[in-house]
Design an enzyme around this catalytic site. Structure first.
Site, PDB file in Angstrom:
ATOM      1  N   LYS A  71       0.704  -1.107  -0.062  1.00  0.00           N
ATOM      2  CA  LYS A  71       0.121  -0.392  -0.350  1.00  0.00           C
ATOM      3  C   LYS A  71       0.905   1.249   0.135  1.00  0.00           C
ATOM      4  CE  LYS A  71      -3.304   2.501   3.111  1.00  0.00           C
ATOM      5  NZ  LYS A  71      -3.694   2.913   4.593  1.00  0.00           N
ATOM      6  N   ASP A 124      -2.277  10.206   4.014  1.00  0.00           N
ATOM      7  CA  ASP A 124      -4.097  10.027   4.265  1.00  0.00           C
ATOM      8  C   ASP A 124      -4.411  11.047   4.965  1.00  0.00           C
ATOM      9  OD1 ASP A 124      -6.285   8.680   4.533  1.00  0.00           O
ATOM     10  OD2 ASP A 124      -5.585   6.555   5.797  1.00  0.00           O
ATOM     11  N   LYS A 167      -9.597  12.570   9.119  1.00  0.00           N
ATOM     12  CA  LYS A 167      -9.644  12.070  10.412  1.00  0.00           C
ATOM     13  C   LYS A 167      -9.423  13.648  11.315  1.00  0.00           C
ATOM     14  CE  LYS A 167      -6.041   8.318   8.586  1.00  0.00           C
ATOM     15  NZ  LYS A 167      -6.815   7.699   8.837  1.00  0.00           N
ATOM     16  N   ASP A 201       2.057   6.180   5.517  1.00  0.00           N
ATOM     17  CA  ASP A 201       0.696   5.668   5.445  1.00  0.00           C
ATOM     18  C   ASP A 201       0.971   4.384   3.782  1.00  0.00           C
ATOM     19  OD1 ASP A 201      -1.531   4.259   5.494  1.00  0.00           O
ATOM     20  OD2 ASP A 201      -3.252   5.163   5.056  1.00  0.00           O
ATOM     21  N   ASP A 225     -11.478   7.175   4.593  1.00  0.00           N
ATOM     22  CA  ASP A 225     -10.872   6.601   5.065  1.00  0.00           C
ATOM     23  C   ASP A 225     -10.166   5.303   5.265  1.00  0.00           C
ATOM     24  OD1 ASP A 225      -8.612   6.965   6.285  1.00  0.00           O
ATOM     25  OD2 ASP A 225      -9.485   7.971   8.738  1.00  0.00           O
ATOM     26  N   GLU A 246      -8.973   3.965   2.553  1.00  0.00           N
ATOM     27  CA  GLU A 246      -8.456   4.039   0.943  1.00  0.00           C
ATOM     28  C   GLU A 246      -7.684   3.176   0.930  1.00  0.00           C
ATOM     29  OE1 GLU A 246      -7.403   5.517   3.656  1.00  0.00           O
ATOM     30  OE2 GLU A 246      -5.580   4.809   3.515  1.00  0.00           O
ATOM     31  N   ARG A 295      -7.557  -0.436   1.141  1.00  0.00           N
ATOM     32  CA  ARG A 295      -8.143  -1.590   0.474  1.00  0.00           C
ATOM     33  C   ARG A 295      -8.491  -1.078  -0.579  1.00  0.00           C
ATOM     34  NH1 ARG A 295     -12.305  -2.124   5.593  1.00  0.00           N
ATOM     35  NH2 ARG A 295     -10.718  -1.062   6.538  1.00  0.00           N
TER      36      ARG A 295
HETATM   37  N1  BES Z   1      -4.221   4.622   7.504  1.00  0.00           N
HETATM   38  C1  BES Z   1      -5.207   4.171   8.013  1.00  0.00           C
HETATM   39  C2  BES Z   1      -5.002   3.402   8.959  1.00  0.00           C
HETATM   40  C3  BES Z   1      -3.840   3.197  10.325  1.00  0.00           C
HETATM   41  C4  BES Z   1      -4.347   3.797  11.317  1.00  0.00           C
HETATM   42  C5  BES Z   1      -2.594   2.988  10.890  1.00  0.00           C
HETATM   43  C6  BES Z   1      -3.360   4.636  12.256  1.00  0.00           C
HETATM   44  C7  BES Z   1      -1.972   3.108  11.613  1.00  0.00           C
HETATM   45  C8  BES Z   1      -1.959   3.902  12.518  1.00  0.00           C
HETATM   46  C9  BES Z   1      -5.807   3.408   7.276  1.00  0.00           C
HETATM   47  O1  BES Z   1      -6.341   4.413   6.155  1.00  0.00           O
HETATM   48  C10 BES Z   1      -7.722   4.236   8.245  1.00  0.00           C
HETATM   49  O2  BES Z   1      -7.623   5.266   8.026  1.00  0.00           O
HETATM   50  N2  BES Z   1      -8.769   2.695   8.358  1.00  0.00           N
HETATM   51  C11 BES Z   1      -9.389   2.979   8.750  1.00  0.00           C
HETATM   52  C12 BES Z   1     -10.736   2.093   8.747  1.00  0.00           C
HETATM   53  C13 BES Z   1     -12.066   2.452   9.153  1.00  0.00           C
HETATM   54  C14 BES Z   1     -12.237   3.823   8.784  1.00  0.00           C
HETATM   55  C15 BES Z   1     -12.420   1.969   8.356  1.00  0.00           C
HETATM   56  C16 BES Z   1      -9.166   3.319  10.715  1.00  0.00           C
HETATM   57  O3  BES Z   1      -8.369   1.865  10.742  1.00  0.00           O
HETATM   58  O4  BES Z   1      -9.550   3.711  11.368  1.00  0.00           O
HETATM   59 ZN    ZN Z   2      -7.432   5.704   5.690  1.00  0.00          ZN
END
Ligand code: BES
Ligand code: ZN
Ligand code: MG
Length: 500
Positions: free
Chosen positions: A263, A268, A275, A286, A345, A347, A349
């Site tokens: 990825k 992000d 966020k 990210d 967010d 994104e 996947r």
């Molecule tokens: N990049 C984040 C995941 C992440 C969060 C990595 C904190 C390291 C620390 C990812 O893109 C994301 O934001 N995922 C969301 C998914 C949710 C919206 C289902 C998450 O984990 O909150």
């Molecule tokens: Zn994200």
């Protein structure tokens, strides 16, 4: 860092100055065991042992400068209790001693392991290469302060029963893998205003230019004509164009093909589902999955193993521009599946969906492993100690766990039962890009599974391990860890066995 290995049988070959002599010691297991330690230094150190100043406890070390002779200092390195000492203990102990190497301006080091045939010399060298990494490129320099001294040359003195040539080969490999790990850390630490998707593609092109491997970079127009609308949707809110990077190491048409996919979200914000501000700066990390697969690929193209390896990186920036994707938008991915984007967010996947489906379709790999900072939920589950692994193949679970134990980059398997796949079905499309709050790391993996068909596949969620690991003395926790480079390199090289 140059590495020399000498067998104790040929110890008279050790004539040039060796710098700092490292002598390992287990807890409360004395006297010191070294073939080249001079009696007067042994006496001085024994006095410290008698006063319990040197105890052999794990992560304890003692630096004794000596007069210039075969060596000019002794570092007594505590390894803790012998029964509990494993390869990771060696890395951590040596990592804890790295500040002493810096303070004492150590540029040459010699490990006397002649009495320790059970210890893996590579682990000490790994800790030195990783432990000395710093990221100072953006700090102003004053001309008075000289650059810090780092270890340039390492000698290892091994027991007579040990094949010095074999040790030398593994040590060279370990050093290479750690230098590439530092490369991944450098990419990750580089801020997102500089490390754009285009810059990441240029980095990959640079690997190809230097090594002659094949590199293809798809731009947005090509991706659009291939139907990669999931990654394009993520990129819509950014002025930076998305890219799909492919690096190929081709051995032969008959050889097994392995694909690694990472990825590469260079920043992000979360997109319209934005966020919170507090830790958003960390989202420059990210792209750590991309950094890991690209830098593992640097090792592969250097080592040229008898196996075909494809490295694929979907890279985009998740921003909030006026063309940004909206919650509720529906996109059709490369494999024809439609996705309802309930949360912009989630994104990672989305970009992986197109990349996985494309890789499986175009290269028909025998196995595919993806690595991604995918979910906060994985950090909640496993903290910074292990990455989550999700797979449809028991043998991948085993071989990855094994590579994790060997490298100290641990993975822990979480389930992927069909119940989880039910949770990511869409209302108005085939799939929804989020599930309920609970089990978030697993539903993310269940989503990816919709894009790999029957290919043996493993997804490694490195959200917790890519940065913030402050329990590892050989990794300065101010920086990204480079997690995955050593794991993937070791795993891929392990795949050669049994093929030829
Ligand atoms: N990049 C984040 C995941 C992440 C969060 C990595 C904190 C390291 C620390 C990812 O893109 C994301 O934001 N995922 C969301 C998914 C949710 C919206 C289902 C998450 O984990 O909150
Ligand atoms: Zn994200
Ligand atoms: Mg764009």
């Amino acid at each position: 860092m140059r590495v020399n290995v000498t067998s104790i049988k040929n110890k008279e070959d050790l004539t040039s100055p060796l710098g700092t002599l490292v002598i390992p010691v287990y807890k409360k297991n004395f006297p010191l065991n070294s073939t080249i330690l001079e009696a007067q230094h042994e006496e001085a150190l024994q006095a410290l042992i008698d006063r319990d100043i040197i105890t052999g406890a794990t992560k304890e070390s003692y630096f004794l400068p000596t007069h210039e002779g075969l060596y000019n200092a002794v570092l007594v390195l505590g390894l803790g209790e012998e029964e509990k000492c494993d390869t990771e203990t060696l890395r951590r102990s040596m990592g804890a001693a790295c500040p002493a190497l810096k303070t004492n301006k150590v540029s040459h080091i010699c490990f006397d392991l002649s009495h320790f045939p059970e210890l893996d010399p590579s682990a000490f060298l790994e800790a030195i290469v990783l432990g000395q990494y710093d990221f100072e490129v953006y700090k102003s320099k004053d001309n008075e302060t000289p650059a810090p001294t780092t270890v340039q040359e390492a000698h290892v003195l091994v027991h007579e029963d040990i094949d010095a040539e074999h040790v030398h080969q593994s040590a060279e490999l370990a050093v290479l893998a750690c230098l590439s790990t530092n490369g991944a850390r450098h990419l990750a630490n580089t801020p997102a205003n500089e490390l754009t998707p285009t810059a990441l593609a240029d980095f990959a092109q640079g690997i190809a230019n230097e090594t002659g491997c094949e590199c293809t970079i798809l731009g947005e127009t090509q991706m659009a004509s291939l139907g990669m609308n999931a990654i394009l949707g993520v990129s819509r809110g950014s002025a930076q164009p998305a890219k799909l990077i492919v690096l190929r190491h081709h051995h032969s048409d008959d050889a097994k093909t392995i694909a690694i996919v990472g990825k590469g979200v260079t920043f992000d914000t979360g997109g319209i589902s934005i966020k919170p501000a507090a830790d958003m700066h960390e989202m420059k990390y990210d792209m750590c999955g991309a950094a890991a697969v690209l830098c593992a690929m640097m090792n592969i193209v250097e080592l040229k193993p008898p196996i075909n390896v494809i490295c694929v990186v979907p890279t985009a920036e998740n921003m909030t521009g006026d063309a940004a994707q909206r919650p509720g938008d529906i996109v059709k991915a490369y494999n024809g599946k439609t996705i309802e984007v309930h949360n912009t967010d989630a994104e990672g996947r989305l970009i992986l969906a197109d990349a996985l489906a494309y890789t499986v379709d175009k290269y028909k790999p025998d196995a595919i492993v993806d690595m991604a900072t995918l979910t906060g939920a994985c950090v909640v589950a496993l903290g910074h100690v292990a990455a989550g692994v999700f797979t449809n193949s028991d043998s991948l679970a085993l071989s990855l766990a094994d590579a994790g134990e060997q490298t100290g980059e641990r993975v822990w398997q979480l389930p992927l039962w069909p119940e989880y796949e039910e949770l990511i079905k869409g209302n108005h499309a085939d799939l929804c890009n989020i599930g309920p709050r609970w089990g978030g790391a697993i539903t993310a993996a269940a989503f990816l599974k919709q894009f790999i068909g029957e290919t043996p596949w493993a997804h490694i969620d490195i959200a917790g391990t890519a940065w913030g690991a402050d329990h590892l003395p050989y990794l300065n926790s101010k920086h990204a860890t480079g997690f995955g480079v050593r794991l993937l390199t070791s795993w891929i090289l392990g795949q050669i066995e049994g093929i030829e």
